[in-house]
Design an enzyme around this catalytic site. Structure first.
Site, PDB file in Angstrom:
ATOM      1  N   GLU A 117      52.796   8.941  29.042  1.00  0.00           N
ATOM      2  CA  GLU A 117      51.474   9.319  28.553  1.00  0.00           C
ATOM      3  C   GLU A 117      50.395   9.114  29.608  1.00  0.00           C
ATOM      4  OE1 GLU A 117      51.768   6.809  25.152  1.00  0.00           O
ATOM      5  OE2 GLU A 117      50.710   5.193  26.138  1.00  0.00           O
ATOM      6  N   CYS A 149      43.910   7.534  33.406  1.00  0.00           N
ATOM      7  CA  CYS A 149      44.828   6.397  33.416  1.00  0.00           C
ATOM      8  C   CYS A 149      46.242   6.969  33.439  1.00  0.00           C
ATOM      9  CB  CYS A 149      44.549   5.590  32.148  1.00  0.00           C
ATOM     10  SG  CYS A 149      45.673   4.235  31.882  1.00  0.00           S
ATOM     11  N   CYS A 182      59.358   0.555  31.158  1.00  0.00           N
ATOM     12  CA  CYS A 182      59.070  -0.497  32.138  1.00  0.00           C
ATOM     13  C   CYS A 182      60.126  -1.579  31.980  1.00  0.00           C
ATOM     14  CB  CYS A 182      57.681  -1.089  31.893  1.00  0.00           C
ATOM     15  SG  CYS A 182      57.223  -2.347  33.109  1.00  0.00           S
ATOM     16  N   CYS A 226      57.199  -7.556  29.346  1.00  0.00           N
ATOM     17  CA  CYS A 226      56.114  -8.388  28.807  1.00  0.00           C
ATOM     18  C   CYS A 226      56.196  -8.321  27.277  1.00  0.00           C
ATOM     19  CB  CYS A 226      54.764  -7.900  29.306  1.00  0.00           C
ATOM     20  SG  CYS A 226      54.678  -7.886  31.109  1.00  0.00           S
ATOM     21  N   CYS A 283      53.777  -6.026  25.019  1.00  0.00           N
ATOM     22  CA  CYS A 283      53.492  -4.657  25.462  1.00  0.00           C
ATOM     23  C   CYS A 283      54.501  -3.674  24.871  1.00  0.00           C
ATOM     24  CB  CYS A 283      53.535  -4.623  26.990  1.00  0.00           C
ATOM     25  SG  CYS A 283      53.524  -2.959  27.674  1.00  0.00           S
ATOM     26  N   CYS A 299      49.103   1.429  26.359  1.00  0.00           N
ATOM     27  CA  CYS A 299      50.370   1.214  27.007  1.00  0.00           C
ATOM     28  C   CYS A 299      51.604   1.530  26.163  1.00  0.00           C
ATOM     29  CB  CYS A 299      50.395  -0.255  27.442  1.00  0.00           C
ATOM     30  SG  CYS A 299      51.379  -0.502  28.885  1.00  0.00           S
TER      31      CYS A 299
HETATM   32  N1  SAH Z   1      52.365  -2.615  34.475  1.00  0.00           N
HETATM   33  C1  SAH Z   1      51.040  -2.706  34.926  1.00  0.00           C
HETATM   34  C2  SAH Z   1      50.181  -1.517  34.576  1.00  0.00           C
HETATM   35  C3  SAH Z   1      50.362  -0.913  33.210  1.00  0.00           C
HETATM   36  S1  SAH Z   1      49.940  -1.897  31.833  1.00  0.00           S
HETATM   37  C4  SAH Z   1      50.399  -3.985  34.421  1.00  0.00           C
HETATM   38  O1  SAH Z   1      50.969  -4.628  33.568  1.00  0.00           O
HETATM   39  O2  SAH Z   1      49.343  -4.323  34.936  1.00  0.00           O
HETATM   40  C5  SAH Z   1      48.181  -1.679  31.700  1.00  0.00           C
HETATM   41  C6  SAH Z   1      47.453  -2.831  31.059  1.00  0.00           C
HETATM   42  O3  SAH Z   1      47.657  -2.842  29.639  1.00  0.00           O
HETATM   43  C7  SAH Z   1      47.903  -4.186  31.560  1.00  0.00           C
HETATM   44  O4  SAH Z   1      46.784  -4.967  31.877  1.00  0.00           O
HETATM   45  C8  SAH Z   1      48.645  -4.746  30.373  1.00  0.00           C
HETATM   46  O5  SAH Z   1      48.697  -6.141  30.404  1.00  0.00           O
HETATM   47  C9  SAH Z   1      47.851  -4.179  29.229  1.00  0.00           C
HETATM   48  N2  SAH Z   1      48.527  -4.225  27.936  1.00  0.00           N
HETATM   49  C10 SAH Z   1      49.815  -3.991  27.682  1.00  0.00           C
HETATM   50  N3  SAH Z   1      50.080  -4.129  26.356  1.00  0.00           N
HETATM   51  C11 SAH Z   1      48.902  -4.445  25.776  1.00  0.00           C
HETATM   52  C12 SAH Z   1      48.518  -4.714  24.430  1.00  0.00           C
HETATM   53  N4  SAH Z   1      49.398  -4.677  23.458  1.00  0.00           N
HETATM   54  N5  SAH Z   1      47.225  -5.007  24.192  1.00  0.00           N
HETATM   55  C13 SAH Z   1      46.310  -5.025  25.198  1.00  0.00           C
HETATM   56  N6  SAH Z   1      46.620  -4.770  26.489  1.00  0.00           N
HETATM   57  C14 SAH Z   1      47.906  -4.502  26.769  1.00  0.00           C
HETATM   58 FE1  SF4 Z   2      55.359  -3.282  32.108  1.00  0.00          FE
HETATM   59 FE2  SF4 Z   2      53.807  -3.421  29.961  1.00  0.00          FE
HETATM   60 FE3  SF4 Z   2      54.284  -5.613  31.406  1.00  0.00          FE
HETATM   61 FE4  SF4 Z   2      52.711  -3.660  32.410  1.00  0.00          FE
HETATM   62  S1  SF4 Z   2      52.294  -4.923  30.624  1.00  0.00           S
HETATM   63  S2  SF4 Z   2      54.378  -4.766  33.453  1.00  0.00           S
HETATM   64  S3  SF4 Z   2      53.734  -1.853  31.526  1.00  0.00           S
HETATM   65  S4  SF4 Z   2      55.828  -4.444  30.278  1.00  0.00           S
END
Ligand code: SAH
Ligand code: SF4
Length: 374
Positions: free
Chosen positions: A87, A100, A107, A111, A114, A337
Site C-alpha cells: 500500500e 508514504c 516485513c 514488531c 504492527c 502500516c
Molecule cells: N519499518 C520501518 C518503516 C515502516 S513502519 C519502521 O518501522 O520504521 C512506519 C511507522 O509506523 C513506524 O514508525 C512504525 O513503528 C509505525 N507503526 C507500525 N504499526 C503501528 C501501529 N499499530 N500504530 C502506530 N504506529 C505504527
Molecule cells: Fe516492520 Fe512494522 Fe516493525 Fe516497521 S514497524 S519494522 S514495518 S514490523
C-alpha cells in the site's frame, strides 16, 4: 518483465537499439518528467508505443483506492505482478504533499504492535515497484489539478519510507529508488525520509552515501527490556548500539534525526518513559514524533488517549526535547502500516469472524499516521 520504472537508462537503450538514439531520452523524459505511461506518449510512433506498452508494463495494479479528508488523503492498495500486495498513502496539504511508500511486501522484523509485522514477510520490492508508487502520487496530483479539484494543494514534495516493510532490510533497492527519486523525479534529499526500526548496518551504510536523506528511527521504547518486547530486532542491535549509529549518521550528514514513538496506553506513556526517552533524545538533538498506537488484531492494546498524548508531549518539552503530535489523517479509511493489505487479504479469504474482544479493540476507522516532514 522489467517494468517501466525498474529498467535503467542502459536497459532502455538496449530495448530501443533499433531506434534513433534520441528516442532513449524522449522515452526517459516521458517516464520521469512527464510521468506518462508508454501508451500515453503520443509523440512516439504508434508501433513503438504499442511495443513499449508490452515491454514496459506497470508494476502496480490498483486493487482499492480509498479517500479521506475530503479527498486530501488517498490510500492505494496495489497488487504486484506475482499477486503480492502493498500500500501507498498520499497526503496533500496547501504547503506540501507527502507520499508514504512501501519498501517490502510484508516485513520480517516482527514488531508485535504492527499489522505488517504480524503478517510476516512476503518479499522485497524492486526499485521500479518503489519508484512507481511515487510516480502514482505525482500522476494523481496532476490529474486532480487538471480536474480543477477545489482548494490549493501542493505538488508532490516529500517521500517517506514509512509504508509496509523495513527499507534498510532491502537496502540496495531502497537506495536505488532514492537515487531515482532524487535524480530523475527531482526531489531533494532533504525531502526524502527513510524510517527504520533500527537496522544498524543499514544506518551505517546510509552515512556513507552522497545524498543526505532524513533519518527517522522507530524507537517506541528507550530501555532495552521494554524495547526487546516491542521490537525483536532490539535484541540484535540494543539501544546503545543503535544510538551510536544514529550519532555517526548525524556527524556524517548533519541532518535532523527524528524518533517515532507510538504511544501505547500503560506501556510506554508513563512519566518514566518520557524521562528515559528525553535522556536518549536530548544529547542527539533528536525530534520526537508522537502518535497514539493504532490497535491491531495481533496486539489489541489501546493507544494513549488525546489528553495523555498531550501530557507526554509537554513532559518531553519540560525535559528539553521537541516533540510533535502527528496530525491524524484519513480517519475513515483503513490505517497504519499494513492494515489495508491485511483487510483485503481477509476479504479474499473470507475468514471466520474475529473474536469479539479483538473486534471491539480494532476501531472501524483508524487514523493514518501523518509523517511530520518539513
Ligand atoms: N519499518 C520501518 C518503516 C515502516 S513502519 C519502521 O518501522 O520504521 C512506519 C511507522 O509506523 C513506524 O514508525 C512504525 O513503528 C509505525 N507503526 C507500525 N504499526 C503501528 C501501529 N499499530 N500504530 C502506530 N504506529 C505504527
Ligand atoms: Fe516492520 Fe512494522 Fe516493525 Fe516497521 S514497524 S519494522 S514495518 S514490523
Amino acid at each position: 518483465m522489467p517494468g517501466a520504472y525498474e529498467i535503467g537508462r542502459d536497459g532502455l537503450a538496449a530495448l530501443l537499439a533499433d531506434q534513433p538514439t534520441y528516442r532513449v531520452d524522449q522515452v526517459w523524459r516521458g517516464l520521469y518528467e512527464q510521468t506518462r505511461r508508454p501508451e500515453e506518449m503520443t509523440d512516439l510512433p504508434r508501433a513503438l508505443r504499442s511495443r513499449l506498452e508490452v515491454a514496459l508494463p506497470p508494476a502496480l495494479r490498483l486493487v482499492t483506492e480509498r479517500r479521506a479528508d475530503r479527498g486530501a488523503t488517498v490510500k492505494w492498495l496495489w497488487a504486484l505482478a506475482d499477486g503480492a500486495t502493498v500500500e501507498t498513502v498520499f497526503m496533500r496539504y496547501p504547503d506540501r504533499a507527502t507520499v508514504c511508500v512501501s519498501s517490502q511486501a510484508g516485513c520480517a522484523m516482527g514488531c508485535t504492535f504492527c499489522a505488517t509485522g504480524q503478517a510476516g514477510f512476503t518479499r522485497h520490492l524492486g526499485v521500479g515497484e518503489i519508484v512507481e508508487q511515487v510516480v502514482a502520487a505525482r500522476r494523481a496530483a496532476a490529474a486532480e489539478d487538471a480536474a480543477g479539484a477545489p482548494g490549493a494543494a501542493c505538488r508532490l514534495s516529500n517521500v517517506v519510507f514509512m509504508g509496509m516493510g523495513e527499507p534498510l532490510a532491502n537496502y540496495d533497492r531502497t537506495w536505488g529508488a532514492v537515487t531515482r527519486i532524487h535524480d530523475e523525479l527531482g526531489l531533494s534529499a532533504r525531502h526524502i525520509t527513510i524510517s527504520t526500526v533500527g537496522v544498524v548496518p543499514g544506518i551505517r551504510r546510509l552515512a556513507t552515501e552522497d545524498l543526505p536523506v532524513n533519518l527517522a528511527v522507530s524507537l517506541h521504547a528507550a530501555n532495552d527490556d521494554l524495547r526487546d518486547g516491542l521490537v525483536p530486532l532490539n535484541k540484535r542491535y540494543p539501544l546503545s548500539v543503535l544510538v551510536e549509529a544514529c550519532r555517526s549518521y548525524l556527524a556524517a550528514k548533519g541532518r535532523r534525526l527524528s524518533f517515532e514513538w507510538a504511544l501505547i496506553a500503560g506501556v510506554n506513556d508513563r512519566a518514566r518513559d518520557a524521562v528515559e526517552l528525553a535522556e536518549l533524545a536530548r544529547p542527539l538533538g533528536a525530534h520526537v514524533n508522537l502518535i497514539p498506537l493504532n490497535p491491531t488484531p495481533g496486539y489489541p492494546v489501546r493507544g494513549t488517549d488525546p489528553a495523555g498524548v498531550r501530557e507526554f508531549r509537554d513532559r518531553l518539552g519540560e525535559l528539553g526535547v521537541n516533540a510533535t503530535v502527528r496530525r491524524n489523517r484519513g480517519t475513515e479509511i483503513d490505517a497504519a502500516c499494513g492494515q489495508l493489505a491485511a483487510r483485503a487479504a481477509g476479504d479474499m479469504a473470507a475468514p471466520a469472524a474475529a473474536p469479539a474482544a479483538v473486534q471491539a479493540a480494532v476501531p472501524v476507522a483508524v487514523p493514518v499516521a501523518v509523517p511530520v516532514v518539513r
